[in-house]
Write a protein that holds these residues in place. Structure first.
Motif, mmCIF file in Angstrom:
data_model
loop_
_atom_site.group_PDB
_atom_site.id
_atom_site.type_symbol
_atom_site.label_atom_id
_atom_site.label_comp_id
_atom_site.label_asym_id
_atom_site.label_seq_id
_atom_site.Cartn_x
_atom_site.Cartn_y
_atom_site.Cartn_z
ATOM 1 N N ILE A 290 0.880 -1.315 0.119
ATOM 2 C CA ILE A 290 -0.077 -0.053 -0.055
ATOM 3 C C ILE A 290 0.883 1.152 -0.046
ATOM 4 N N SER A 291 1.106 1.958 -1.118
ATOM 5 C CA SER A 291 1.652 3.203 -1.195
ATOM 6 C C SER A 291 1.118 4.198 -1.283
ATOM 7 N N ALA A 292 1.011 5.136 0.107
ATOM 8 C CA ALA A 292 -0.007 5.963 0.305
ATOM 9 C C ALA A 292 0.175 7.313 -0.697
ATOM 10 N N GLY A 293 -0.969 7.523 -1.480
ATOM 11 C CA GLY A 293 -0.886 8.538 -2.672
ATOM 12 C C GLY A 293 -0.421 8.103 -3.940
ATOM 13 N N VAL A 300 -1.754 -3.654 -3.773
ATOM 14 C CA VAL A 300 -3.275 -3.965 -3.253
ATOM 15 C C VAL A 300 -4.081 -3.324 -4.389
ATOM 16 N N TRP A 301 -3.971 -2.227 -4.836
ATOM 17 C CA TRP A 301 -4.926 -1.594 -5.701
ATOM 18 C C TRP A 301 -4.766 -2.419 -6.981
ATOM 19 N N GLU A 302 -3.434 -2.753 -7.362
ATOM 20 C CA GLU A 302 -3.376 -3.598 -8.903
ATOM 21 C C GLU A 302 -3.941 -4.914 -8.727
ATOM 22 N N ARG A 325 -9.566 3.201 -4.172
ATOM 23 C CA ARG A 325 -8.787 4.237 -4.931
ATOM 24 C C ARG A 325 -8.746 5.441 -4.108
ATOM 25 N N GLU A 326 -9.973 6.158 -4.043
ATOM 26 C CA GLU A 326 -9.882 7.336 -3.156
ATOM 27 C C GLU A 326 -9.145 7.318 -1.877
#
Length: 836
Positions: A290-293, A300-302, A325-326
C-alpha cells in the motif's frame, strides 16, 4: 418526513448534522440574490429588493437601515407543502434588532399575504418576540400569538418551533423562553403566500436590524438541535482535508472492505503470501503493498483493480473499488493499530424504523400505563417475536400481520374489561361531560399518558369523534371513555415507538430512556421532566437515569437482556437423545435458565462486579437436581448459591444454558462460533456452496477435538475453522448436557488445554485449563467492549453502525475503571446514541 430549509446565508458547521438544504436563499455581496433549489423541482426565482439604498451589505450579514421590502417573487411551494405534510416548522434567525420600539409586531420573517392573513410569522413587538401559526382550528391571522423572550439590541439567536402535537415553543440563545398550543393542522396553509423579511407583504409592518442567518425547516427541531445551532454560531465550515477524508474513508469503507474480502487469507493466522493485513504495522511493512498517495505503486490496488483478488471469491464492487482508490490517493490513513475483523458487519446507513413494542415491552407498557397485568393473555394471543441479528427486538423485523391486529383488538377489550374505567378517567380529570370544551382537554391528558406524548389536534378530533358517536347512540360518559381507551390501546402510537426525523424531542427522549433502562414507558416523574424540557439538561438527564437504575424494573430489564443475548429460550426446545442420556430430566432445562439469570443478577446487582466477571466468577445458583447433574454435592435449599472455587467450573461458558448449544455431541463448531460471535465480535464467512456441513459424530479413537483438528488441516476448511474451533477446546470436558467428564462415551480422553487468538490481536495465547481460558476471556478488552456493544444493539433495536463506533469507543473509555452494569448504562443513556 420531508425536511425543507430556507437559509440566508448558508453556514453549516460539522457539529450539527442538520438537514440538507432543499430551498436556499443566498444573499450575495452585489445586488443579485437568487434561490438555489438543490432538488431541481422549482424553477429559479429572485427576491424583490426595490430600494437598495435601504440596505447595507457586509460579509455574512444584511442590515435594514430604513423600512423596505424584501420578498420572494414566487411562493415557497415546496416548503409550504412540506409543512402541511409534517405539521411542523422551525424558524431560526440570527439577528441584531435595531431598537426596542418596533411594534405591530414588526415582521422579522413571514410567510403571508398581508397584515391579517398568514401561514406563519416571527416578529418583534417592542421588547418581546411574537410568533404566529395558522391551522384549521385557528384564524387566518394565526392568533392568539406566542409572545415571549426579551429582545436585546445585540446579536441574538431566536427560534420558533411548532410540533405536530400543536406545541409552539420559542428559544432565545439556545434556551426555551415561552410556549403555547397552536391546536389543529396546517392543512389550510395558503400555497399562494410568499416569504418576506423585515416587513409584511402589505409593506406596513417594517422591522429594522441586521440579518445574519435565517433558516426555515419543515420539522420541529428538538431542544438539543437548537442548543447545537446556538453553540455552533455562525462559524463558516472547515473544509475537509485529504487526511480527514482518508481517515473517514478508512472507518466507514476501507476497514469493512478489508474485513470482508481480505482477512480470510491475510490475517495473523493465515498470512498467505506472507501478507498480513490485520495490523497497520504489518500492512505497511512493505511499502509496495500500500503506497500512500501512489495508486499505481500499490500492489493491493493492482490486484483488486484486475479482479485477481480476492482469490476464488466475488470481486469488489465498483463502489468498493472507488472507495479503495480514493483512500490510497488521499494518503491511505490507517486510523487504528489493528483492523476490526467484524467491521464489515456494521451497517453504514442506519435507518430510524418505527419500533413495534416487543411482546415483553407490550406487557410492561400495559402494566405501567393502566395497572393491568395482561402477560398470560398476551403471550397466548400474540405471535412470537422472531429473533434477528441476535435479538428478538430488532426494529426492522418487528412487523405486524393480521394475527397481531386481531390479538391487539382482543387484548384491548380484555384490558378495558379489567380496568376500573371511571377511576382511571378521574386520574386525568374530574370532568364527566362529553361536550367539546371539557372533553378535549381530558382526551389530551389521557392520550399524552397512554401514547407517551401530546396529541395533535387531528388526533384529538378522532377520539372526540368516538365520544360523539357513543353519545349519539345513547351511551354515557363511562361507555364513551371505554371506547376511547380501546382505540388508544390499538393506536400505532401505543403499539409502536414512533419518532420524527432528527434528534428526539423531550417526550421521545423520555421514552428512549425508560425503554432502555426499564423496558417499559416513562413514569410520571419522567413525563414531568419531558414536559418541562429538563431532560435536555445534562445534569438533569444524568439524575433521571440514576433514578431509573435504582428501580427494580432496571433489574428486570437486565435479565431480559441476558436472556436475549444468550438466547436462553433455546432451552425450551432441548430434547437430548434418550438412548445416550437416559437420566435426563426435562425440568433441568428450566433449572439451567434460572441458574444463568440468578448468576447474572448476583454479579451485576448484588455485587456490582465488572461485566467481564460474567466469564470467570467462581459462583453459581443451583437446584439440588442441577447440582447433582453437574457432579456437585446437592444442598437442601431448593435453589441457592454454590461456591465453585474448588471445581473446574466458573462463569457463563461452564453453565448448562450455554454448553447445551453444542447439541448431544458437544460440537466444537457451535460452541466455538458462539464464543467468536457473541463474546469476541469475530466473523467468518459461510461455507462455500456444496460443502457437506453434516456434524461428524464421535467414534472410538475419534473425539470431537480430533474431528476439529482434522477439519483445521483440510485446505478447503481450515482457514475458517482455525479461527473459531480452538475457542471451544477448553470446554471439551463438558458433554452435550454440561456434565463434567474426562472421557466421552467412547472412552476417548478429553482435554482442556489449547490456544486462542483474540480477533484483532497478532499472537495466539496458550492456556492449560478451562479456568485459564475463562480468565483470558474475562480480562480481554475486546470481550468487555463487546458486551457493551451487545447492550447498545439491544437498546437501539438495530445492528450497530459505523457511525456508532466513535460513541461506543468513548463509552468504553469512560467506563474503563468502573465497568459495572450500572455505570455502563449511565454512560450509554447519556451518550449521543440516545440523546441525539
Amino acid at each position: 418526513m420531508v425536511r425543507s430549509l430556507l437559509l440566508i446565508p448558508l453556514f453549516v458547521t460539522s457539529a450539527f448534522a442538520g438537514p440538507d438544504p432543499v430551498v436556499l436563499y443566498q444573499f450575495n455581496e452585489d445586488s443579485s440574490s437568487q434561490i438555489i433549489d438543490s432538488s431541481g423541482v422549482n424553477p429559479p426565482a429572485h427576491l424583490e429588493i426595490p430600494d437598495q439604498k435601504s440596505l447595507k451589505r457586509e460579509s455574512g450579514s444584511l442590515t435594514l437601515l430604513r423600512p423596505t421590502f424584501l420578498a420572494s417573487k414566487t411562493p415557497p411551494t415546496k416548503l409550504i407543502n412540506a409543512v402541511k405534510k409534517s405539521g411542523e416548522i422551525t424558524i431560526s434567525v440570527w439577528i441584531t434588532p435595531a431598537n426596542l420600539s418596533q411594534s405591530g409586531p414588526a415582521r422579522i420573517v413571514t410567510i403571508s399575504r398581508d397584515s391579517s392573513n398568514r401561514n406563519a410569522t416571527l416578529g418583534q413587538d417592542n421588547s418581546t418576540f411574537d410568533a404566529r401559526f395558522r391551522t384549521d382550528r385557528i384564524g387566518t391571522n394565526g392568533t392568539p400569538s406566542l409572545s415571549s423572550g426579551k429582545v436585546l439590541t445585540k446579536q441574538t439567536h431566536v427560534v420558533f418551533t411548532r410540533s405536530k402535537n400543536g406545541t409552539g415553543t420559542t428559544f432565545i440563545n439556545g434556551r426555551q423562553s415561552g410556549q403555547r398550543n397552536f391546536s389543529g393542522s396546517p392543512v389550510n396553509w395558503d400555497g399562494g403566500y410568499r416569504i418576506a423579511l423585515g416587513n409584511e407583504l402589505s409593506n406596513d409592518r417594517p422591522w429594522l436590524g441586521t440579518f445574519h442567518q435565517v433558516a426555515i425547516y419543515a420539522d420541529a427541531l428538538s431542544p438539543t438541535d437548537i442548543a447545537k445551532l446556538f453553540q455552533n454560531g455562525l462559524a463558516p465550515p472547515i473544509p475537509e482535508s485529504p487526511a480527514d477524508r482518508s481517515r473517514t474513508l478508512f472507518i466507514n469503507h476501507i476497514e469493512p472492505i478489508m474485513a470482508k474480502h481480505c482477512l480470510e487469507c491475510h490475517d495473523s493466522t493465515t498470512a498467505e503470501g506472507d501478507l498480513d493485513l490485520s495490523h497497520k504495522s504489518t500492512a505497511f511493512l512493505d511499502p509496495k503493498i500500500i503506497s500512500a498517495g501512489h495508486l499505481k505503486k500499490s500492489v493491493v490496488w493492482e490486484s483488486v483493480e484486475s479482479d485477481e483478488m480476492p482469490e476464488k471469491r466475488a470481486p469488489l464492487s465498483a463502489e468498493e473499488k472507488a472507495h479503495l482508490r480514493e483512500w490510497i490517493e488521499t494518503g491511505a490513513i490507517w486510523s487504528s493499530e489493528h483492523l476490526d475483523p467484524a467491521a464489515h458487519l456494521l451497517i453504514t446507513n442506519p435507518k430510524k424504523f418505527p419500533r413495534r413494542l416487543s411482546t415483553s415491552e407490550y406487557i410492561a407498557t400495559v402494566k405501567a400505563a393502566t395497572g393491568v397485568d395482561i402477560e398470560k393473555e398476551a403471550r397466548e394471543l400474540l405471535p412470537a417475536d422472531i429473533r434477528t441479528d441476535g435479538f428478538s427486538n430488532t426494529a426492522y423485523n418487528l412487523g405486524v400481520d393480521l394475527k397481531h391486529v386481531e390479538a391487539h383488538a382482543k387484548l384491548a377489550n380484555l384490558i378495558v374489561a379489567k380496568l376500573d374505567v371511571p377511576k382511571f378517567a378521574r386520574r386525568f380529570s374530574g370532568n364527566r361531560k362529553t361536550i367539546q370544551n371539557t372533553i378535549r382537554p381530558h382526551l389530551q391528558s389521557v392520550g399524552t399518558w397512554l401514547l407517551r406524548g401530546p396529541l395533535s389536534g387531528r388526533e384529538i378530533d378522532l377520539f372526540q369523534g368516538i365520544v360523539t358517536s357513543v353519545g349519539a347512540s345513547g351511551g354515557d360518559f363511562d361507555s364513551a371513555f371505554a371506547y376511547v381507551l380501546r382505540g388508544m390501546l390499538q393506536s400505532p402510537r401505543f403499539l409502536y415507538r414512533i419518532e420524527g426525523e432528527g434528534s428526539p424531542d423531550s417526550y421521545e427522549l423520555a421514552s428512549r430512556l425508560s425503554y432502555l433502562v426499564w423496558g417499559g414507558p416513562p413514569d410520571q416523574e419522567l413525563f414531568d421532566a419531558a414536559k418541562n424540557h429538563s431532560l435536555h439538561n445534562p445534569g438533569q438527564l444524568r439524575k433521571q437515569v440514576i433514578r431509573l437504575l435504582n428501580d427494580p424494573l432496571a433489574v428486570a430489564q437486565s435479565q431480559t437482556f441476558i436472556s436475549e443475548w444468550l438466547n436462553l429460550d433455546h432451552l425450551k426446545n432441548l430434547q437430548p437423545n434418550r438412548t445416550e442420556f437416559p437420566e435426563w430430566n426435562p425440568e433441568l432445562a428450566e433449572d439451567m435458565r434460572r441458574e444463568t439469570l440468578a448468576f447474572a443478577k448476583h454479579l451485576l446487582w448484588e455485587e456490582k462486579r465488572p461485566l467481564g466477571d460474567l466469564l470467570n466468577a467462581r459462583v453459581t445458583f443451583l437446584t439440588p437436581d442441577l447440582a447433582k447433574h453437574y457432579g456437585l454435592k446437592p444442598k437442601s435449599d431448593p435453589f441457592t448459591k454454590y461456591d465453585l472455587s474448588s471445581t473446574p467450573r466458573g462463569g457463563l461458558l461452564t453453565q448448562g444454558s450455554l454448553l447445551t448449544i453444542g447439541g448431544d455431541e458437544a460440537s466444537m463448531v457451535t460452541r466455538g462460533l458462539f464464543v467468536l460471535h457473541e463474546l469476541l465480535r469475530g466473523s467468518v464467512k459461510d461455507p462455500p456452496p456444496g460443502v457437506d456441513t453434516t456434524p461428524v459424530p464421535s467414534a472410538p479413537g475419534l473425539s470431537q477435538r480430533k474431528i476439529a483438528e482434522r477439519r483445521m488441516l483440510d485446505q478447503s476448511c481450515g482457514g475458517c475453522h482455525a479461527k473459531f474451533e480452538p475457542l471451544a477446546f477448553g470446554l471439551e470436558q463438558y458433554d452435550g448436557l454440561a456434565r463434567y467428564t474426562t472421557l466421552d462415551h467412547f472412552k476417548n480422553e478429553l482435554r482442556q488445554d489449547g490456544k486462542i487468538l483474540i480477533p484483532g490481536t497478532a499472537q495466539t495465547v496458550k492456556y492449560k485449563t478451562s479456568r485459564e481460558l475463562m480468565d483470558l476471556l474475562a480480562k480481554s478488552p475486546r470481550v468487555r467492549q463487546n458486551i457493551i456493544w451487545k447492550f447498545a444493539q439491544f437498546s437501539l433495536g438495530r445492528p450497530i453502525a459505523t457511525t456508532d463506533r466513535p460513541h461506543l469507543d468513548s463509552i468504553f473509555s469512560q467506563v474503563r475503571e468502573n465497568q459495572s452494569y450500572q455505570n455502563v448504562i449511565l454512560h450509554l443513556a447519556t451518550s449521543p446514541l440516545v440523546t441525539e
